[in-house]
Motif scaffolding. Structure first.
Motif, PDB file in Angstrom:
ATOM      1  N   GLN A 196      38.937  50.558  39.613  1.00 49.23           N
ATOM      2  CA  GLN A 196      39.683  49.560  38.854  1.00 49.23           C
ATOM      3  C   GLN A 196      40.358  48.543  39.765  1.00 49.23           C
ATOM      4  O   GLN A 196      40.319  47.327  39.501  1.00 49.23           O
ATOM      5  CB  GLN A 196      40.733  50.247  37.964  1.00 49.23           C
ATOM      6  N   LEU A 197      40.968  49.016  40.849  1.00 53.31           N
ATOM      7  CA  LEU A 197      41.661  48.111  41.771  1.00 53.31           C
ATOM      8  C   LEU A 197      40.687  47.154  42.457  1.00 53.31           C
ATOM      9  O   LEU A 197      40.944  45.949  42.551  1.00 53.31           O
ATOM     10  CB  LEU A 197      42.429  48.921  42.824  1.00 53.31           C
ATOM     11  N   LEU A 198      39.574  47.699  42.922  1.00 53.53           N
ATOM     12  CA  LEU A 198      38.579  46.848  43.583  1.00 53.53           C
ATOM     13  C   LEU A 198      37.875  45.951  42.575  1.00 53.53           C
ATOM     14  O   LEU A 198      37.467  44.830  42.906  1.00 53.53           O
ATOM     15  CB  LEU A 198      37.573  47.712  44.341  1.00 53.53           C
ATOM     16  N   GLY A 199      37.729  46.432  41.338  1.00 50.39           N
ATOM     17  CA  GLY A 199      37.164  45.592  40.280  1.00 50.39           C
ATOM     18  C   GLY A 199      38.060  44.399  39.999  1.00 50.39           C
ATOM     19  O   GLY A 199      37.578  43.274  39.786  1.00 50.39           O
ATOM     20  N   LEU A 200      39.383  44.631  40.008  1.00 50.53           N
ATOM     21  CA  LEU A 200      40.343  43.538  39.822  1.00 50.53           C
ATOM     22  C   LEU A 200      40.238  42.523  40.963  1.00 50.53           C
ATOM     23  O   LEU A 200      40.224  41.310  40.733  1.00 50.53           O
ATOM     24  CB  LEU A 200      41.759  44.119  39.749  1.00 50.53           C
ATOM     25  N   ALA A 201      40.147  43.039  42.207  1.00 48.07           N
ATOM     26  CA  ALA A 201      39.993  42.154  43.371  1.00 48.07           C
ATOM     27  C   ALA A 201      38.714  41.342  43.268  1.00 48.07           C
ATOM     28  O   ALA A 201      38.688  40.138  43.576  1.00 48.07           O
ATOM     29  CB  ALA A 201      39.991  42.988  44.650  1.00 48.07           C
ATOM     30  N   GLN A 202      37.641  41.982  42.817  1.00 44.01           N
ATOM     31  CA  GLN A 202      36.353  41.292  42.657  1.00 44.01           C
ATOM     32  C   GLN A 202      36.458  40.170  41.623  1.00 44.01           C
ATOM     33  O   GLN A 202      35.965  39.054  41.847  1.00 44.01           O
ATOM     34  CB  GLN A 202      35.286  42.302  42.227  1.00 44.01           C
ATOM     35  N   ARG A 203      37.131  40.440  40.494  1.00 47.16           N
ATOM     36  CA  ARG A 203      37.274  39.415  39.448  1.00 47.16           C
ATOM     37  C   ARG A 203      38.118  38.244  39.937  1.00 47.16           C
ATOM     38  O   ARG A 203      37.821  37.084  39.644  1.00 47.16           O
ATOM     39  CB  ARG A 203      37.894  40.030  38.194  1.00 47.16           C
TER      40      ARG A 203
END
Length: 210
Positions: A196-203
């Motif tokens: 979730q954290l890396l997904g947020l960074a990716q977005r």
């Protein structure tokens, strides 16, 4: 399960810390090696088959077998945590290398041409144009690699490297589902949180591009 975790909270926290340390160090090394290798492949495509082929081969080796193959290595084999970190790093390399290569080669040629026309050197184009535009794809590779590492780090307990896998293997030997879940559930939560954290960074990085 929750009663077991509460009554063994110190051990759970200690093993969670070990798990995080194994994954964190492995991922830092994988990023430090994988991103430059991905960049190298964009400049030297002839090495693509060797580098990606080697990374693919590592992915096909079962984790316990890889730990066994690495055991005889001097210095590394003397410490279980070193050996586990090396193995986890090797498993994490493929998605990072692949996504770095795909992200940079996916930059539109007219963008590179415009940067070159402005007088930018090849290095400046890489740092100021290609890497920023490819950052979302690169983070996606790091995201996949991190989730893989969190899961595989549970196997590291089989060679005495610690981590939440200690509970899983202990529970299997005791045939006690509570103990198994005490290791499996925190590891799953850790993997979901990292995703979730890396997904947020990716977005966020993808939005910056647009």
């Amino acid at each position: 399960m929750f009663n077991f975790i509460f009554s063994h909270k110190r051990e759970v926290l200690a093993l969670t810390g070990e798990h995080l340390w194994l994954v964190g160090v492995s991922m830092l090394l994988a990023i430090a090696i994988g991103v430059p290798l991905g960049i190298l492949l964009t400049r030297r495509p002839r090495y693509r088959g060797v580098v990606l082929g080697g990374s693919n081969i590592v992915q096909t080796i079962p984790s316990l077998a890889l730990f066994g193959l690495l055991l005889p290595l001097p210095w590394l084999g003397a410490r279980a945590d070193r050996l586990a970190i090396l193995a986890l790093m090797l498993y994490a390399l493929l998605p990072i290398i692949q996504n770095t290569f795909v992200g940079i080669t996916g930059v539109d040629p007219p963008v590179r041409e415009a940067a070159a026309a402005m007088g930018m050197t090849s290095r400046q184009i890489l740092w100021h144009v290609e890497l920023p535009l490819a950052s979302g794809v690169i983070v996606a590779g790091i995201r996949v690699a991190t989730v893989i590492c969190v899961g595989l780090a549970t196997i590291a307990a089989a060679i005495g490297a610690g981590g939440l896998g200690e509970f899983i293997f202990r529970g299997l030997s005791m045939v006690d589902n509570r103990v198994i879940l005490a290791g499996a559930v925190p590891a799953a939560i850790m993997a979901l949180a990292a995703d979730q954290l890396l997904g947020l960074a990716q977005r966020l990085l993808t939005r910056k591009r647009h």
